[in-house]
Scaffold this active site. Structure first.
Site, PDB file in Angstrom:
ATOM      1  N   LYS A 236      -4.173   3.212   3.260  1.00 47.80           N
ATOM      2  CA  LYS A 236      -5.316   2.435   2.743  1.00 47.80           C
ATOM      3  C   LYS A 236      -6.530   3.330   2.477  1.00 47.80           C
ATOM      4  CE  LYS A 236      -3.825  -1.819   5.005  1.00 47.80           C
ATOM      5  NZ  LYS A 236      -3.831  -2.528   6.285  1.00 47.80           N
TER       6      LYS A 236
ATOM      7  N   LYS B 248       0.824  -1.224   0.000  1.00 48.43           N
ATOM      8  CA  LYS B 248       0.000   0.000   0.000  1.00 48.43           C
ATOM      9  C   LYS B 248       0.850   1.261   0.000  1.00 48.43           C
ATOM     10  CE  LYS B 248       0.192  -2.297   3.937  1.00 48.43           C
ATOM     11  NZ  LYS B 248      -0.335  -3.500   4.519  1.00 48.43           N
TER      12      LYS B 248
HETATM   13  P1  NAP Z   1       7.601 -10.054   5.285  1.00 47.68           P
HETATM   14  O1  NAP Z   1       7.038 -11.261   5.949  1.00 47.68           O
HETATM   15  O2  NAP Z   1       8.590  -9.229   5.997  1.00 47.68           O
HETATM   16  O3  NAP Z   1       8.223 -10.556   3.878  1.00 47.68           O
HETATM   17  C1  NAP Z   1       8.981  -9.722   3.066  1.00 47.68           C
HETATM   18  C2  NAP Z   1       9.662 -10.572   2.007  1.00 47.68           C
HETATM   19  O4  NAP Z   1      10.370  -9.710   1.138  1.00 47.68           O
HETATM   20  C3  NAP Z   1      10.676 -11.564   2.563  1.00 47.68           C
HETATM   21  O5  NAP Z   1      10.622 -12.748   1.805  1.00 47.68           O
HETATM   22  C4  NAP Z   1      12.015 -10.861   2.352  1.00 47.68           C
HETATM   23  O6  NAP Z   1      13.085 -11.777   2.110  1.00 47.68           O
HETATM   24  C5  NAP Z   1      11.751 -10.084   1.091  1.00 47.68           C
HETATM   25  N1  NAP Z   1      12.509  -8.846   1.005  1.00 47.68           N
HETATM   26  C6  NAP Z   1      12.378  -7.732   1.776  1.00 47.68           C
HETATM   27  N2  NAP Z   1      13.255  -6.792   1.383  1.00 47.68           N
HETATM   28  C7  NAP Z   1      13.938  -7.310   0.346  1.00 47.68           C
HETATM   29  C8  NAP Z   1      14.985  -6.812  -0.484  1.00 47.68           C
HETATM   30  N3  NAP Z   1      15.499  -5.588  -0.322  1.00 47.68           N
HETATM   31  N4  NAP Z   1      15.459  -7.614  -1.464  1.00 47.68           N
HETATM   32  C9  NAP Z   1      14.942  -8.860  -1.642  1.00 47.68           C
HETATM   33  N5  NAP Z   1      13.964  -9.382  -0.885  1.00 47.68           N
HETATM   34  C10 NAP Z   1      13.468  -8.620   0.103  1.00 47.68           C
HETATM   35  O7  NAP Z   1       6.443  -9.064   4.844  1.00 47.68           O
HETATM   36  P2  NAP Z   1       4.904  -9.411   4.542  1.00 47.68           P
HETATM   37  O8  NAP Z   1       4.132  -9.349   5.828  1.00 47.68           O
HETATM   38  O9  NAP Z   1       4.817 -10.617   3.705  1.00 47.68           O
HETATM   39  O10 NAP Z   1       4.467  -8.098   3.734  1.00 47.68           O
HETATM   40  C11 NAP Z   1       4.860  -7.923   2.404  1.00 47.68           C
HETATM   41  C12 NAP Z   1       4.026  -6.789   1.788  1.00 47.68           C
HETATM   42  O11 NAP Z   1       2.646  -7.141   1.856  1.00 47.68           O
HETATM   43  C13 NAP Z   1       4.143  -5.451   2.528  1.00 47.68           C
HETATM   44  O12 NAP Z   1       4.030  -4.419   1.582  1.00 47.68           O
HETATM   45  C14 NAP Z   1       2.912  -5.438   3.428  1.00 47.68           C
HETATM   46  O13 NAP Z   1       2.487  -4.151   3.748  1.00 47.68           O
HETATM   47  C15 NAP Z   1       1.914  -6.116   2.535  1.00 47.68           C
HETATM   48  N6  NAP Z   1       0.790  -6.749   3.228  1.00 47.68           N
HETATM   49  C16 NAP Z   1       1.017  -7.522   4.313  1.00 47.68           C
HETATM   50  C17 NAP Z   1      -0.039  -8.150   4.929  1.00 47.68           C
HETATM   51  C18 NAP Z   1       0.147  -9.005   6.134  1.00 47.68           C
HETATM   52  O14 NAP Z   1      -0.861  -9.335   6.776  1.00 47.68           O
HETATM   53  N7  NAP Z   1       1.370  -9.396   6.472  1.00 47.68           N
HETATM   54  C19 NAP Z   1      -1.345  -7.967   4.428  1.00 47.68           C
HETATM   55  C20 NAP Z   1      -1.527  -7.145   3.316  1.00 47.68           C
HETATM   56  C21 NAP Z   1      -0.453  -6.546   2.714  1.00 47.68           C
HETATM   57  P3  NAP Z   1      13.587 -12.810   3.258  1.00 47.68           P
HETATM   58  O15 NAP Z   1      12.447 -13.775   3.421  1.00 47.68           O
HETATM   59  O16 NAP Z   1      14.800 -13.441   2.709  1.00 47.68           O
HETATM   60  O17 NAP Z   1      13.809 -11.967   4.464  1.00 47.68           O
HETATM   61  N1  HSE Z   2      -0.038  -4.563   8.807  1.00 42.99           N
HETATM   62  C1  HSE Z   2      -1.243  -4.567   8.060  1.00 42.99           C
HETATM   63  C2  HSE Z   2      -2.413  -4.618   9.012  1.00 42.99           C
HETATM   64  C3  HSE Z   2      -1.280  -5.744   7.136  1.00 42.99           C
HETATM   65  O1  HSE Z   2      -2.208  -4.964  10.172  1.00 42.99           O
HETATM   66  O2  HSE Z   2      -3.537  -4.317   8.605  1.00 42.99           O
HETATM   67  C4  HSE Z   2      -2.486  -5.753   6.230  1.00 42.99           C
HETATM   68  O3  HSE Z   2      -2.415  -4.704   5.304  1.00 42.99           O
END
Ligand code: NAP
Ligand code: HSE
Length: 425
Positions: A218, A119
């Site tokens: 958002k 986002k």
């Molecule tokens: P996360 O668990 O921290 O995963 C991030 C991933 O990206 C990891 O695999 C990491 O690699 C990789 N990464 C980060 N920086 C990098 C770089 N510079 N070069 C290469 N790889 C890199 O994060 P997440 O919770 O999945 O969230 C990812 C995105 O989705 C964010 O934008 C977040 O706002 C969005 N989102 C998250 C959720 C949620 O509930 N978590 C919901 C909606 C949207 P490694 O695994 O090797 O560390």
């Molecule tokens: N950190 C975010 C939340 C993930 O708690 O809503 C979903 O966008």
């Protein structure tokens, strides 16, 4: 839209297309997408005639063990080699600005479809990326960026395209809603935050959840799709749970309410007024009924009335389904902007507010309110936590902000919430 390869015939006799997917990020969200593709890939191919092939995965650490095993040759830590991989669709689930924005830019410039859960990038660069996608005839999709598994952008963009949307509001951050739910049950803030992080709800930098920036991004994206306001230019009044989330719970206890972090954007003539702030709502109200990491999005429209959508707002599995939905969705353009936010618009609606301060000096609170022009404010004490709460009469947000600034000059942690116990929320 980039060309998809016609590969073979499916069980039903129709031709099967192969979509080559390059996935940037294999953490909570990307990892669940890899698992979803592994579990449902065959069923999707049978039912939809679409084979989704994961051809490249960008991570920071290729050696890190992943819950869903991936062929070692598709993993890379090199963004340039990732971008050079032939793929029809690039999915970004990395988070942050860089290399996420670089990936967005080069993907769309090359005419490939770009799907993101990020986002931050959509709120900051949405209009530029949308224009680039139009020029290169690629798809730019971001259902996963708002409200996790709740498919609300598609509703605004497609189902309500002929309606007249007047307001969008809701609980848009799962982490803070989870924390507030746990605080109401008596858990400490640090335990609730640790549990939210362990459940995969929180951002890599959880202060984005706690101070309302994530929800502000958002609501800016929702307002963009609903009203055409440039998300990068929309001014969102923002107050989060910091600096004292437990004082918010004390305020709720004092007034017999429940705290929810509510984001809102209302279209007024010539302006869109947007905010993210803690709100004290009635127990049993629709916002109080949103528990844990769930989200609730409410759309007020002229023809359809009030529409409400709720469900899992954070977490890997629901967000992965939103990404998969975007992979499989038929291409459709984003609606063109038809109005602009007035960047300096002030909220003209008089409302009631609570200022909570951990102090015993009633006089100082009353003086600050009087100096800010607030009359009739009452001071309520929560002796258990040593917190004083000033409940204002109906006034403008700007007046309350002035009183809060005066109090902040004298007290360490002053926290604002909106008092909505008399409203129907
Ligand atoms: P996360 O668990 O921290 O995963 C991030 C991933 O990206 C990891 O695999 C990491 O690699 C990789 N990464 C980060 N920086 C990098 C770089 N510079 N070069 C290469 N790889 C890199 O994060 P997440 O919770 O999945 O969230 C990812 C995105 O989705 C964010 O934008 C977040 O706002 C969005 N989102 C998250 C959720 C949620 O509930 N978590 C919901 C909606 C949207 P490694 O695994 O090797 O560390
Ligand atoms: N950190 C975010 C939340 C993930 O708690 O809503 C979903 O966008």
């Amino acid at each position: 839209m980039s060309g998809l390869t016609i590969a073979e015939r499916s069980d039903t006799g129709s031709q099967t297309r192969t979509i080559r997917v390059a996935l940037a990020g294999c953490g909570v969200v990307g990892g669940h997408l890899a698992a979803l593709l592994r579990e449902h890939g065959v069923a999707i191919e049978r039912s939809r005639g679409i084979r989704i092939e994961l051809v490249r995965v960008l991570v920071r650490d290729v050696q890190r063990p992943r819950p869903t095993p991936l062929a070692p040759h598709i993993l890379t830590a090199d963004a340039e080699s990732f971008l050079a991989t032939p793929a029809d669709v690039v999915i970004e689930a990395l988070g942050g600005h860089d290399p996420a924005e670089r990936i967005a830019w080069s993907t769309l410039a090359a005419g490939r479809d770009y799907i993101t859960a990020n986002k931050l990038v959509v709120a900051r660069r949405g209009e530029e990326l949308r224009d680039l996608a139009r020029r290169s005839r690629a798809r730019f999709s971001f259902e996963a960026a708002v409200a996790g598994g709740v498919p609300v952008l598609r509703v605004l963009r497609d189902a309500l395209v002929g309606d007249d949307v007047r307001a969008v509001r809701g609980v848009l951050n799962g982490t803070t809603n989870y924390i507030l739910s746990r605080l109401h049950e008596g858990t400490t803030f640090s335990t609730a935050l640790t549990d939210a992080q362990a459940s995969g709800f929180a951002e890599a930098d959880p202060s984005r959840d706690l101070d309302g920036r994530d929800a502000a991004d958002k609501i800016a994206i929702l307002a963009w799709i609903a009203f055409g306001t440039d998300p990068a230019r929309l001014r969102v009044h923002r107050a989060g749970l910091l600096p004292d989330p437990e004082a918010l719970i004390a305020a709720a206890r004092t007034f017999g309410g429940v705290v929810r972090l509510i984001a809102e954007c209302v279209r007024l003539p010539g302006a869109a007024i947007a905010s993210v702030e803690p709100v004290l709502v009635r127990p049993g109200s629709r916002f109080a009924a949103v528990h844990g990491a769930d989200n609730l999005v409410e759309i007020d429209s002229a023809w359809s009335g009030a529409l409400r959508f709720s469900g899992a707002g954070a977490g890997g599995a629901p967000t992965a389904t939103a990404l998969l939905g975007d992979i499989l969705a038929s291409p459709s353009p984003l609606s063109a902007p038809h109005s602009r936010a007035c960047p300096d618009a002030h909220d003209p609606r008089p409302r009631r507010w609570v200022l909570s301060v951990r102090c015993t000096d009633r006089r100082s609170l009353i003086d600050a309110c009087a100096a800010a022009g607030l009359t009739g404010a009452g001071v309520h004490a929560d002796r258990r936590t040593g917190t004083l709460h000033v409940l204002t009469e109906r006034c403008l947000r700007t007046d309350v902000a002035r009183a809060a600034a005066l109090l902040r000059a004298r007290h360490e942690a002053v926290i604002e919430s909106r008092y909505d116990l008399e409203e129907d929320s």
